[in-house]
Design an enzyme around this catalytic site. Sequence first.
Site, short mmCIF file in Angstrom:
data_model
loop_
_atom_site.label_atom_id
_atom_site.label_comp_id
_atom_site.label_asym_id
_atom_site.label_seq_id
_atom_site.Cartn_x
_atom_site.Cartn_y
_atom_site.Cartn_z
CG ASN A 110 -0.89 -51.58 -0.94
OD1 ASN A 110 -2.09 -51.35 -1.07
ND2 ASN A 110 -0.13 -50.98 -0.02
CE LYS B 57 1.49 -47.78 -1.41
NZ LYS B 57 2.59 -47.14 -0.73
CG HIS C 250 0.77 -50.70 4.07
ND1 HIS C 250 1.17 -49.39 4.09
CD2 HIS C 250 1.35 -51.26 2.98
CE1 HIS C 250 1.96 -49.16 3.04
NE2 HIS C 250 2.09 -50.30 2.36
CD GLU D 144 1.23 -46.07 2.40
OE1 GLU D 144 0.16 -46.49 1.93
OE2 GLU D 144 2.29 -46.02 1.74
CD GLU E 291 5.37 -53.31 2.51
OE1 GLU E 291 5.41 -53.38 1.27
OE2 GLU E 291 4.50 -52.66 3.12
N GLY F 75 7.64 -46.13 -1.03
CA GLY F 75 7.23 -44.96 -1.80
C GLY F 75 8.30 -43.89 -1.88
CB SER G 259 11.34 -48.33 -3.73
OG SER G 259 10.78 -47.25 -3.02
#
Length: 251
Positions: A9, A11, A96, A98, A168, A174, A214
């Site tokens: 991904n 981003k 996701h 985010e 996730e 991140g 991560s």
Amino acid sequence: MRKHIVAGNWKMNKNATETKALLSDVKSSLGQLNSSKRIIVAPPYTSLFVAKESAKDSLLEVAAQNMHQSNSGAFTGEISADMLIDIGVNIVILGHSERRAYFGENDEILREKVNTALANGLEIIFCFGELLEDRIANNHFHVVEQQLTNVLFHLKEDDWKKIILAYEPVWAIGTGETATPDQAQEMHQFIRKLITKQYSDSLANEVSILYGGSVKPSNAKEIFSKPDVDGGLIGGASLQAGDFMAIVDAF
Ligand code: PEP
């Protein structure tokens, strides 16, 4: 047998020129790839066309990072499922963290997106996972169960052929903080039990469940060694061909 999957991904990173360069590096390592693995990259929208061109005649697959829940209409700045399909993109990441945190995507919207994606024939990488506060409160299993129930458990068993799950934990995305391989395994096993309860044992054994948060070359092997972890959704480490391919090779 479930295929191993490594999905990158990207981003909001890599313009079209950079996409071409990164994929050229990734492709040069693909020779060693065995076909029991799927490798997927999800660049930003403006790079999808170039990515599809670069991936032509290779085992590399291209996914979008999002799509709108409507098929068309007055939704300035949005992209529809049909627009993805039209340029040959057949996979989309939905849910996701985010998108949930910064763009207000809740379970209700995600359920609509899932329905629209499936109606248009897209395969979905569906992301979900608990916040740090949920984990601290020992509420993580409940949160994950709710997310799956609200967004996916209305689907027919047959629809699941187009679903890849990506657990996730938000606290690991991140942050450099990774769930331990045992924590990942524990949750993935729990998810398979939920699917067995809701559908069947055979479906639970067929669905691919990726871990994301991560993952890097140094920890991928241990995480991927767990029996219920079928691969990874990789953020930061997918932006360097060497790191990404080292993770692919960790299987
Ligand atoms: C992600 O964005 O899905 C992700 C897992 O990011 P990172 O690997 O950087 O934690």
